[in-house]
Write an enzyme that holds these catalytic residues in place. Structure first.
Site, short mmCIF file in Angstrom:
data_model
loop_
_atom_site.label_atom_id
_atom_site.label_comp_id
_atom_site.label_asym_id
_atom_site.label_seq_id
_atom_site.Cartn_x
_atom_site.Cartn_y
_atom_site.Cartn_z
N GLU A 84 20.28 45.64 25.29
CA GLU A 84 19.89 44.21 25.62
C GLU A 84 19.93 43.71 26.92
O GLU A 84 19.77 42.66 27.32
CB GLU A 84 20.72 43.20 24.60
CG GLU A 84 20.90 43.41 23.15
CD GLU A 84 19.62 43.23 22.45
OE1 GLU A 84 18.55 43.19 22.88
OE2 GLU A 84 19.51 43.07 21.07
N HIS A 103 26.20 37.56 23.92
CA HIS A 103 25.35 37.75 22.78
C HIS A 103 26.30 37.89 21.37
O HIS A 103 26.96 38.83 21.46
CB HIS A 103 24.27 38.66 22.88
CG HIS A 103 23.56 39.21 21.86
ND1 HIS A 103 23.16 38.15 20.85
CD2 HIS A 103 23.35 40.45 21.15
CE1 HIS A 103 22.46 38.85 19.72
NE2 HIS A 103 22.67 40.22 20.02
N HIS A 105 26.47 38.44 16.88
CA HIS A 105 25.85 38.33 15.50
C HIS A 105 26.78 37.69 14.54
O HIS A 105 27.00 38.15 13.55
CB HIS A 105 25.84 39.79 15.24
CG HIS A 105 24.67 40.74 16.00
ND1 HIS A 105 24.43 41.91 15.39
CD2 HIS A 105 23.98 40.50 17.00
CE1 HIS A 105 23.40 42.37 16.40
NE2 HIS A 105 23.37 41.76 17.25
N HIS A 166 18.11 38.11 14.15
CA HIS A 166 18.95 38.71 15.13
C HIS A 166 20.58 38.15 15.42
O HIS A 166 21.38 38.74 14.91
CB HIS A 166 18.22 38.88 16.42
CG HIS A 166 18.82 39.90 17.43
ND1 HIS A 166 18.17 40.30 18.37
CD2 HIS A 166 20.01 40.37 17.81
CE1 HIS A 166 18.89 40.97 19.21
NE2 HIS A 166 20.00 41.35 18.65
#
Length: 226
Positions: A84, A103, A105, A166
């Site tokens: 990413e 980032h 999840h 995502h």
């Protein structure tokens, strides 16, 4: 201490802070295993977490230093940057106010992202991300330039966004603030999903959220909350 030694020491500290941040995110339940990634500005370059390395196996040396073209500064380093890296690079390149990108999840924000839904102004603290809502991008393949472009659009005027099917991105001036924002956004998503189980949450109007945003700016409340 000469300039080069001082720069090396500063970089070592940033590398260590990335490892510690990854552990904090896993301990907070926002990531697990090798999911998620972190990037931070370092002078004229970028430091990012490596690809495919479990959190507990991360070391300061495994962090990857990139140029703005995405190329590794140390071509002999065995670790590859997170897949990413593009949105880390693009966010930091276009948003000078940001020093770090996180980032995750995380379960609740990812569940909402899998529905392709924005996080609306069901609670005034949604304004902590800088606007009247937290947008969700359309779906695009992970690691792609298309996804990075969609993220930049969703982050316009915001410090956080969701990515369809995502996860979540949170950005701020420092790594500490970006982590705190990610934790807050995940908590808000959890409350919103819980409220949906009972009924339709009341959504604050644009005018009401404008008042909240003005109060945050005037009092520094949003910053203090983090």
């Amino acid at each position: 201490m000469d300039d080069k030694a001082g720069m090396n020491e500063a970089q070592d500290q940033v590398r260590l802070s990335l490892v510690e941040a990854a552990i904090r995110l896993e301990d907070a339940g926002l990531n697990r295993g090798s999911t998620g990634n972190i990037g931070t500005r370092f002078g004229d370059e970028i430091l990012v977490t490596p690809s495919g390395v479990a959190v507990r196996d991360l070391t300061p040396e495994s962090m990857v230093l990139l140029g703005w073209d995405g190329g590794k500064i140390d071509e002999d380093q065995p670790e590859q940057p997170t897949s990413e890296w593009r949105f880390h690079r693009d966010i930091l390149a276009t948003r000078a106010e940001f020093g770090a990108v996180v980032h995750c999840h995380a379960p609740h924000t990812t569940a909402l992202a899998c529905l392709g839904r924005d996080l609306p102004a069901f609670h005034y603290m949604v304004a902590v991300a800088g606007g009247i809502d937290i947008r969700c991008t359309p779906y695009a393949l992970f690691g792609s330039q298309e996804l990075s472009d969609l993220v930049l659009e969703a982050l316009e005027g915001r410090k956080a966004c969701l990515m369809a099917n995502h996860g979540m991105i949170a950005c701020d001036t420092t790594l500490e603030r970006a982590i705190a924002l990610a934790i807050e956004v995940e908590a808000l998503a959890g409350i919103y999903l819980a409220a949906l189980q009972v009924g339709t949450p009341n959504i604050l109007s644009a005018d009401e959220m404008a008042e909240v945003l003005a109060k945050f700016r005037d009092s520094g409340y949003g910053r203090q909350a983090r």
